[in-house]
Design an enzyme around this catalytic site. Structure first.
Site, PDB file in Angstrom:
ATOM      1  CE  LYS A  69      -4.371  -1.018   2.181  1.00  0.00           C
ATOM      2  NZ  LYS A  69      -4.901  -1.421   0.905  1.00  0.00           N
ATOM      3  CB  ALA A  70       0.761   4.309  -2.093  1.00  0.00           C
ATOM      4  CG  ASN A 127      -0.004   3.756  -8.641  1.00  0.00           C
ATOM      5  OD1 ASN A 127       0.825   3.853  -9.540  1.00  0.00           O
ATOM      6  ND2 ASN A 127      -1.222   3.292  -8.832  1.00  0.00           N
ATOM      7  CB  SER A 161       1.219   1.351 -16.434  1.00  0.00           C
ATOM      8  OG  SER A 161      -0.066   1.594 -16.940  1.00  0.00           O
ATOM      9  N   GLY A 162      -0.731  -1.096 -16.016  1.00  0.00           N
ATOM     10  CA  GLY A 162      -1.385  -2.235 -16.658  1.00  0.00           C
ATOM     11  C   GLY A 162      -2.228  -3.052 -15.698  1.00  0.00           C
ATOM     12  N   GLY A 163      -2.286  -2.601 -14.434  1.00  0.00           N
ATOM     13  CA  GLY A 163      -3.126  -3.290 -13.454  1.00  0.00           C
ATOM     14  C   GLY A 163      -2.658  -4.712 -13.187  1.00  0.00           C
ATOM     15  CE  LYS A 192       1.121   3.600 -13.519  1.00  0.00           C
ATOM     16  NZ  LYS A 192       0.316   3.684 -12.385  1.00  0.00           N
ATOM     17  CG  HIS A 205       0.484   6.065 -17.979  1.00  0.00           C
ATOM     18  ND1 HIS A 205      -0.491   5.544 -17.138  1.00  0.00           N
ATOM     19  CD2 HIS A 205       0.460   5.299 -19.093  1.00  0.00           C
ATOM     20  CE1 HIS A 205      -1.057   4.510 -17.732  1.00  0.00           C
ATOM     21  NE2 HIS A 205      -0.496   4.338 -18.907  1.00  0.00           N
ATOM     22  CG  ASN A 206      -1.889   6.616 -13.586  1.00  0.00           C
ATOM     23  OD1 ASN A 206      -1.241   5.963 -14.400  1.00  0.00           O
ATOM     24  ND2 ASN A 206      -2.233   6.130 -12.413  1.00  0.00           N
ATOM     25  CD  GLU A 265      -5.453   4.985 -16.781  1.00  0.00           C
ATOM     26  OE1 GLU A 265      -4.260   4.638 -16.794  1.00  0.00           O
ATOM     27  OE2 GLU A 265      -6.252   4.611 -15.900  1.00  0.00           O
ATOM     28  NE  ARG A 275     -11.907   9.557 -13.892  1.00  0.00           N
ATOM     29  CZ  ARG A 275     -11.110   8.501 -13.865  1.00  0.00           C
ATOM     30  NH1 ARG A 275     -10.811   7.929 -12.713  1.00  0.00           N
ATOM     31  NH2 ARG A 275     -10.597   8.004 -14.972  1.00  0.00           N
TER      32      ARG A 275
HETATM   33  P1  NDP Z   1      -2.766  -3.084  -1.850  1.00  0.00           P
HETATM   34  O1  NDP Z   1      -2.512  -1.676  -2.246  1.00  0.00           O
HETATM   35  O2  NDP Z   1      -4.145  -3.483  -1.499  1.00  0.00           O
HETATM   36  O3  NDP Z   1      -1.799  -3.445  -0.621  1.00  0.00           O
HETATM   37  C1  NDP Z   1      -1.837  -4.698   0.013  1.00  0.00           C
HETATM   38  C2  NDP Z   1      -0.440  -5.165   0.347  1.00  0.00           C
HETATM   39  O4  NDP Z   1       0.214  -4.210   1.190  1.00  0.00           O
HETATM   40  C3  NDP Z   1      -0.448  -6.477   1.118  1.00  0.00           C
HETATM   41  O5  NDP Z   1       0.635  -7.243   0.706  1.00  0.00           O
HETATM   42  C4  NDP Z   1      -0.301  -5.995   2.546  1.00  0.00           C
HETATM   43  O6  NDP Z   1       0.221  -6.959   3.412  1.00  0.00           O
HETATM   44  C5  NDP Z   1       0.677  -4.882   2.370  1.00  0.00           C
HETATM   45  N1  NDP Z   1       0.708  -3.962   3.494  1.00  0.00           N
HETATM   46  C6  NDP Z   1      -0.240  -3.068   3.849  1.00  0.00           C
HETATM   47  N2  NDP Z   1       0.142  -2.380   4.932  1.00  0.00           N
HETATM   48  C7  NDP Z   1       1.369  -2.857   5.282  1.00  0.00           C
HETATM   49  C8  NDP Z   1       2.297  -2.546   6.304  1.00  0.00           C
HETATM   50  N3  NDP Z   1       2.042  -1.571   7.191  1.00  0.00           N
HETATM   51  N4  NDP Z   1       3.451  -3.246   6.346  1.00  0.00           N
HETATM   52  C9  NDP Z   1       3.722  -4.200   5.447  1.00  0.00           C
HETATM   53  N5  NDP Z   1       2.897  -4.532   4.450  1.00  0.00           N
HETATM   54  C10 NDP Z   1       1.727  -3.867   4.362  1.00  0.00           C
HETATM   55  O7  NDP Z   1      -2.208  -4.107  -2.959  1.00  0.00           O
HETATM   56  P2  NDP Z   1      -2.200  -4.036  -4.536  1.00  0.00           P
HETATM   57  O8  NDP Z   1      -1.570  -5.316  -4.930  1.00  0.00           O
HETATM   58  O9  NDP Z   1      -3.498  -3.653  -5.129  1.00  0.00           O
HETATM   59  O10 NDP Z   1      -1.195  -2.816  -4.879  1.00  0.00           O
HETATM   60  C11 NDP Z   1       0.139  -2.801  -4.410  1.00  0.00           C
HETATM   61  C12 NDP Z   1       0.778  -1.489  -4.841  1.00  0.00           C
HETATM   62  O11 NDP Z   1       0.765  -1.406  -6.266  1.00  0.00           O
HETATM   63  C13 NDP Z   1       0.054  -0.227  -4.353  1.00  0.00           C
HETATM   64  O12 NDP Z   1       0.994   0.784  -4.051  1.00  0.00           O
HETATM   65  C14 NDP Z   1      -0.767   0.195  -5.547  1.00  0.00           C
HETATM   66  O13 NDP Z   1      -1.050   1.583  -5.551  1.00  0.00           O
HETATM   67  C15 NDP Z   1       0.162  -0.187  -6.684  1.00  0.00           C
HETATM   68  N6  NDP Z   1      -0.462  -0.414  -7.982  1.00  0.00           N
HETATM   69  C16 NDP Z   1      -1.660  -1.007  -8.068  1.00  0.00           C
HETATM   70  C17 NDP Z   1      -2.245  -1.211  -9.304  1.00  0.00           C
HETATM   71  C18 NDP Z   1      -3.546  -1.918  -9.402  1.00  0.00           C
HETATM   72  O14 NDP Z   1      -4.089  -1.978 -10.506  1.00  0.00           O
HETATM   73  N7  NDP Z   1      -4.070  -2.455  -8.314  1.00  0.00           N
HETATM   74  C19 NDP Z   1      -1.589  -0.784 -10.545  1.00  0.00           C
HETATM   75  C20 NDP Z   1      -0.277  -0.245 -10.347  1.00  0.00           C
HETATM   76  C21 NDP Z   1       0.237  -0.052  -9.091  1.00  0.00           C
HETATM   77  P3  NDP Z   1      -0.754  -7.930   4.262  1.00  0.00           P
HETATM   78  O15 NDP Z   1      -1.161  -9.002   3.324  1.00  0.00           O
HETATM   79  O16 NDP Z   1       0.104  -8.426   5.341  1.00  0.00           O
HETATM   80  O17 NDP Z   1      -1.908  -7.094   4.733  1.00  0.00           O
END
Ligand code: NDP
Length: 484
Positions: free
Chosen positions: A79-80, A106, A132-134, A186, A189-190, A193, A291
């Site tokens: 998580k960002a 992100n 990018s690309g989800g 990036k 890019h968004n 988009e 939006r």
């Molecule tokens: P999430 O953004 O939902 O994040 C979940 C992950 O973060 C889990 O692995 C979780 O671990 C971990 N996490 C959360 N808090 C903590 C913490 N305090 N310490 C350690 N680990 C933590 O997952 P996504 O897969 O959707 O996205 C990951 C990243 O990629 C984000 O930054 C997102 O913005 C980016 N991104 C996402 C896209 C998309 O389409 N979804 C596209 C491009 C980038 P746990 O399992 O232990 O809770």
């Protein structure tokens, strides 16, 4: 028992994005170290997809780091914000000078600049990498935008190249520039988009409400447009969405979806940054605002109740002219899209200047041709325009795009005029056209604004006939002008 260092890359954070990226890495011959805060995700990935390749799961950060070969390279997909900072610090504590921490989330580029500085001070490399690309892209080939040092790119480059999307034989990854450059690109890019999607939505609205067409019919139009210069992933999926029928009601799915468009913040960052840099990204800004308006439930509800006056959102078009109007909309969409891209690249140029990045815009256009949401044929000609130097000032001056806008603009003007008359909101179409007309105006009313500013605030003005800064003593008899 000591953990053996066998992995050439590691992934921390194994939710949707991280686990798919790890699988993609493993499928392409990498040995992938795995770590997630809650070990269940790690176990699930190995249980369900262990066959994808070589995985080295760990239950602790210490074991994870120990399982990596030097220079240890780990991609964070959590998580960002604060979670990303926490994981970076945990890794940095366990790693050694020369190791590479990659943030694939992100993140806001200013955060990346801050983190890179802090991590560099500890002798490690920090790379902010736009992905990018989800989820689908992460698994089957994303477009990747890494920043960071040249030195880190030497290690990271081959690894990222192994998993990136491939467009026309070329991997969709390039080293964008130092520190936050990757996340900056990036972000833009968004933003682009957002503009692309808003322009498509306005085209849809003109046909749906303006011409009274059914969604499936409009889906056919978009499917046909996908065979033109508009060919792109977003046009293709628009046709699919419009053809979809809701299983519960039998109605077009788009008609049962609540009309509030969500956002996660990258569009807003693009506009905020553009405002700071003084770059007019009007198409992207209108897309973000549109939006926002869509989700203003209270105001929209009150407006509907109050019955605010205005035309009935219909285009004044005879049945015989309908196809010609649809063709006009296509031209308007294309011209507005060119403006949105010109503005987005303008923001990248300004950001590069402000932050000291040497960004190859032609390469950026090339890596957006595959794997990402704005992937499109069109990016080939964008890339050519930057490569040849024709777009050094703006994409709008490259001969190919000049001609395209020239050919589209009568239609573009007709569409905006008809939409305004009919009471149909086309903020991205009309703001893009206003930007274009502003850009080509030899003289702008800004002269009057400078006069006003000098009147109330003594802000001074320049003169067209001689250099210097001048101030009119507005309150004195005869209003004398003095050199400031
Ligand atoms: P999430 O953004 O939902 O994040 C979940 C992950 O973060 C889990 O692995 C979780 O671990 C971990 N996490 C959360 N808090 C903590 C913490 N305090 N310490 C350690 N680990 C933590 O997952 P996504 O897969 O959707 O996205 C990951 C990243 O990629 C984000 O930054 C997102 O913005 C980016 N991104 C996402 C896209 C998309 O389409 N979804 C596209 C491009 C980038 P746990 O399992 O232990 O809770």
């Amino acid at each position: 028992m000591a953990v053996e260092a066998t992995a050439n890359i590691g992934v921390v954070g194994l939710a949707a994005m991280g686990s798919n990226l790890a699988r993609n890495l493993a499928r392409h011959g990498n040995t992938v170290a795995l770590y997630n805060r809650h070990v269940e995700r790690t176990e699930k990935l190995v249980r369900e997809h262990g066959d994808d390749g070589e995985f080295v799961p760990s239950a602790t950060v210490a074991d994870f780091v120990a399982s990596l070969k030097r220079p240890r390279t780990a991609i964070i997909m959590v998580k960002a914000g604060a979670p990303t900072d926490a994981v970076i610090n945990e890794l940095a504590d366990a790693m050694e000078p020369g190791d590479i921490i990659v943030d694939g989330g992100n993140s806001y580029f200013e955060d990346t600049i801050r983190r890179e500085k802090a991590i560099r001070a500890r002798g490690l490399h920090f790379v902010g990498c736009g992905v990018s690309g989800g989820e689908e892209g992460a698994l089957n080939g994303p477009s990747l935008m890494p920043g960071g040092t040249e030195e880190s790119w030497r290690t990271l480059g081959p690894i990222l190249t192994s998993i990136a999307a491939v467009a026309e034989g070329e991997p969709c990854v390039t080293h964008i520039g130092e520190n936050g450059a990757g996340h900056f690109v990036k972000m833009v890019h968004n933003g682009i988009e957002y503009a692309d999607m808003q322009l498509i939505a306005e085209s849809y609205d003109l046909m749906r409400r303006g011409l009274g067409m059914e969604p499936a019919e409009i889906g056919d139009v978009f499917a046909a447009w996908n065979g033109t210069e508009l060919n792109s992933y977003l046009i293709e999926i628009t046709a699919d969405v419009l053809h979809e029928v809701d299983k519960a009601t039998g109605r077009p799915l788009v008609d049962v979806i609540v009309d509030h468009a969500g956002m996660k913040g990258t569009g807003t960052w693009t506009v905020q940054t553009a405002l700071t840099l003084g770059v007019p990204v009007t198409g992207i800004a209108e897309a973000v605002f549109a939006r926002g308006l869509s989700s203003q439930t209270v105001q929209r509800g009150a407006a509907a109740k109050a019955g605010l006056s205005g035309p009935q959102a219909r285009l004044d078009v005879s049945a015989a002219d309908r196809d010609a109007v649809i063709e006009d909309i296509r031209h308007a969409l294309y011209a507005s899209k060119i403006v949105a891209y010109a503005q987005g690249f303008d923001e990248i140029m300004s950001g590069a200047k402000e932050y000291g990045w040497n960004i190859d815009l032609a390469a950026v256009a090339r890596i957006w041709r595959g794997g990402c949401i704005i992937r499109a044929q069109f990016l080939n000609v964008v890339s050519d325009a930057f490569e040849s130097g024709d777009a050094d000032v703006s994409l709008l001056f490259a001969p190919y795009f000049r001609k395209a806008v020239d050919e589209a603009q009568e239609s573009w003007r007709r569409v905006v005029a008809k939409a305004v008359e009919g009471g149909l909101p086309v903020p991205a179409f009309s703001s893009s056209l206003a930007y274009y007309d502003g850009l080509r105006s030899g003289r702008l009313p800004a002269a009057l604004i400078q006069g006003q500013r000098d009147f109330f605030g003594a802000h001074t003005y320049g003169r067209v006939d001689r250099p210097g800064a001048f101030h009119t003593l507005w309150a004195e008899p005869g209003r004398p002008e003095v050199e400031a």
